[in-house]
Design an enzyme around this catalytic site. Structure first.
Site, PDB file in Angstrom:
ATOM      1  N   HIS A  76       8.759 -11.537  -1.299  1.00  0.00           N
ATOM      2  CA  HIS A  76       8.781 -12.916  -0.810  1.00  0.00           C
ATOM      3  C   HIS A  76       9.813 -13.794  -1.517  1.00  0.00           C
ATOM      4  CE1 HIS A  76       4.288 -12.508   0.623  1.00  0.00           C
ATOM      5  NE2 HIS A  76       5.056 -11.494   0.988  1.00  0.00           N
ATOM      6  N   GLU A 104       3.146  -0.250   0.583  1.00  0.00           N
ATOM      7  CA  GLU A 104       3.319  -1.430  -0.269  1.00  0.00           C
ATOM      8  C   GLU A 104       4.161  -1.065  -1.497  1.00  0.00           C
ATOM      9  OE1 GLU A 104       2.418  -4.543   0.010  1.00  0.00           O
ATOM     10  OE2 GLU A 104       1.023  -4.510   1.692  1.00  0.00           O
ATOM     11  N   GLU A 132       1.399  -8.671   9.252  1.00  0.00           N
ATOM     12  CA  GLU A 132       0.666  -8.535   7.998  1.00  0.00           C
ATOM     13  C   GLU A 132       0.787  -9.776   7.128  1.00  0.00           C
ATOM     14  OE1 GLU A 132      -0.037  -7.464   3.747  1.00  0.00           O
ATOM     15  OE2 GLU A 132       1.775  -8.229   4.697  1.00  0.00           O
ATOM     16  N   GLU A 133       1.915 -10.478   7.238  1.00  0.00           N
ATOM     17  CA  GLU A 133       2.188 -11.585   6.324  1.00  0.00           C
ATOM     18  C   GLU A 133       1.536 -12.901   6.753  1.00  0.00           C
ATOM     19  OE1 GLU A 133       3.344 -11.090   3.558  1.00  0.00           O
ATOM     20  OE2 GLU A 133       4.849  -9.522   3.531  1.00  0.00           O
ATOM     21  N   ASP A 146       6.817  -6.758   9.679  1.00  0.00           N
ATOM     22  CA  ASP A 146       7.166  -8.177   9.611  1.00  0.00           C
ATOM     23  C   ASP A 146       7.510  -8.564   8.180  1.00  0.00           C
ATOM     24  OD1 ASP A 146       4.439  -7.875   8.810  1.00  0.00           O
ATOM     25  OD2 ASP A 146       4.113 -10.020   9.093  1.00  0.00           O
ATOM     26  N   ASP A 174       9.321  -5.501   0.482  1.00  0.00           N
ATOM     27  CA  ASP A 174       8.029  -5.750   1.134  1.00  0.00           C
ATOM     28  C   ASP A 174       8.187  -5.810   2.649  1.00  0.00           C
ATOM     29  OD1 ASP A 174       5.341  -6.313   1.487  1.00  0.00           O
ATOM     30  OD2 ASP A 174       5.553  -8.444   1.007  1.00  0.00           O
ATOM     31  N   HIS A 181       3.889  -2.326   7.334  1.00  0.00           N
ATOM     32  CA  HIS A 181       4.116  -3.455   8.231  1.00  0.00           C
ATOM     33  C   HIS A 181       5.609  -3.698   8.406  1.00  0.00           C
ATOM     34  CE1 HIS A 181       5.100  -6.490   5.085  1.00  0.00           C
ATOM     35  NE2 HIS A 181       4.148  -5.926   4.363  1.00  0.00           N
TER      36      HIS A 181
END
Length: 363
Positions: A335, A158, A129-130, A72, A96, A70
């Site tokens: 994150h 990932e 995705e988030e 984003d 991430d 992903h």
């Protein structure tokens, strides 16, 4: 439009991706850059769906490997542009999962030439995705263009510490509700305490013995846990409603229906309690026994483990495509404001991908 060099060192490509800010719902600029770079590859078929970009080779090699990641990130936290300090790449998305995406894009670019790759390749750079599933680019492809997800094995970038984390466990979240009659606590006999009605099921959950199961050499450990308790009116009032929020993490050898049946048996709800399903996601089998996966296991030196958390590999598994998580970095930094990824792991993942996917190393 920002220009990306897919043939740059993967560390530099990772840094370039970090510098294109792309919090969820704002992926247009990074999708533009990825699309532009992929369209510069002579032998790649490229399509774009919203802000999801997909490219594939069609050399008729008999097997196909899908590389997906992903593009984003979570909201920025004053952590762009990137910083490179003492062999560590810092910045939003560095772990991430823009480093994993950089490894996948770099490998695809180098192998999208006749005679270079042992397998036909698909690379997917997807949006959303988030956030909620309705925005997830892989969900959109699964629904509208499933042919772009076809393959013999899928790798998801990932962060996994540069080793294979195979498959993923499924998850079910339910509400268990009890209903009573409100009363003053000084005259409790005039009411019915809903919270007390949850005692039996709460005791059963506390006594539950989770199963451990080995699949393709990966041990998955299940868990049944109360993750929330609700039931309050006032400190002098008998509650007329109480709720347990229960999460069941189950091994991927169970189907959704089997997991639901097991959960309901484990809870064995007493009369008067109600069960509501709030969220269900299937697991994904590791698929390491597949012949196409064997080369990947060899390339990473046999280092693999089970993935306990849920990831988008489950989408591929639901389509019959074995899937694994494989990317650089510690997911514990995902994150966080100080999100970071060791550059040696970026190099390691890229080199192992090339070893796995290249003709010379696979014969």
């Amino acid at each position: 439009m920002t220009s990306l060099d897919l043939f740059a060192d993967p560390i530099a490509l990772s840094a370039a991706l970090v510098d294109i800010e792309s919090p969820s719902h704002h992926e247009e600029a990074i999708a533009d850059a990825v699309e532009g770079a992929l369209r510069g590859l002579e032998h790649a078929e490229v399509e774009r769906f919203g802000n999801t970009v997909v490219a594939r080779t069609n050399f008729g090699l008999g097997s196909r490997v899908v590389l997906a990641g992903h593009i984003d990130t979570v909201p920025l936290a004053d952590n762009t542009p990137h910083k490179l300090v003492d062999g560590t790449l810092h910045g939003c998305g560095s772990v991430d999962m823009k480093s994993g995406m950089a490894c996948y894009l770099a490998a695809f670019a180098r192998l999208a030439e006749p005679g270079k790759a042992a397998y036909d390749l698909t690379v997917i750079a997807y949006e959303g995705e988030e956030v909620a599933q309705e925005y997830n680019g892989l969900h959109h492809l699964e629904r509208d263009h499933p042919e772009w997800l076809e393959g013999d094995i899928a790798l998801l970038g990932e962060p996994s510490g540069a080793i294979i984390e195979a498959g993923c466990q499924g998850t079910i979240r339910v509400f268990v509700d009890a209903h009573g009659t409100r009363a003053h606590s000084a005259r409790s006999w005039l009411g019915h305490n809903a919270a007390h009605d949850l005692a039996g099921v709460l005791t059963r959950i506390a006594a539950y013995e989770p199963r451990a199961v080995e699949i393709d050499g990966c041990e998955y450990r299940e868990g049944l846990n109360v993750v929330g308790l609700e039931g309050f009116v006032a400190t002098n009032t008998i509650p007329d409603h109480a709720r347990l929020i229960v999460n069941f993490r189950y091994a991927p050898d169970r189907s959704v229906e089997e997991a639901k049946a097991h959960l309901e048996e484990a809870l064995s709800l007493d009369d008067g309690l109600t069960l509501t399903y709030d969220d269900i996601a299937p697991g994904a089998l590791p698929g390491l026994g597949d012949p196409v996966a064997a080369g990947l296991v060899k390339a990473v030196g046999g280092n693999f483990r089970a993935k306990f958390g849920w990831t988008d590999v489950a989408r591929f598994s639901s389509l019959g495509v074995p899937a694994v998580n494989f990317g650089p970095g510690d997911p514990g930094f995902a994150h966080k404001k100080d999100e970071q990824c060791p550059t040696d792991q970026i190099t390691q993942v890229f080199e192992q991908l090339m070893s796995y996917l290249s003709v010379n190393e696979s014969e």
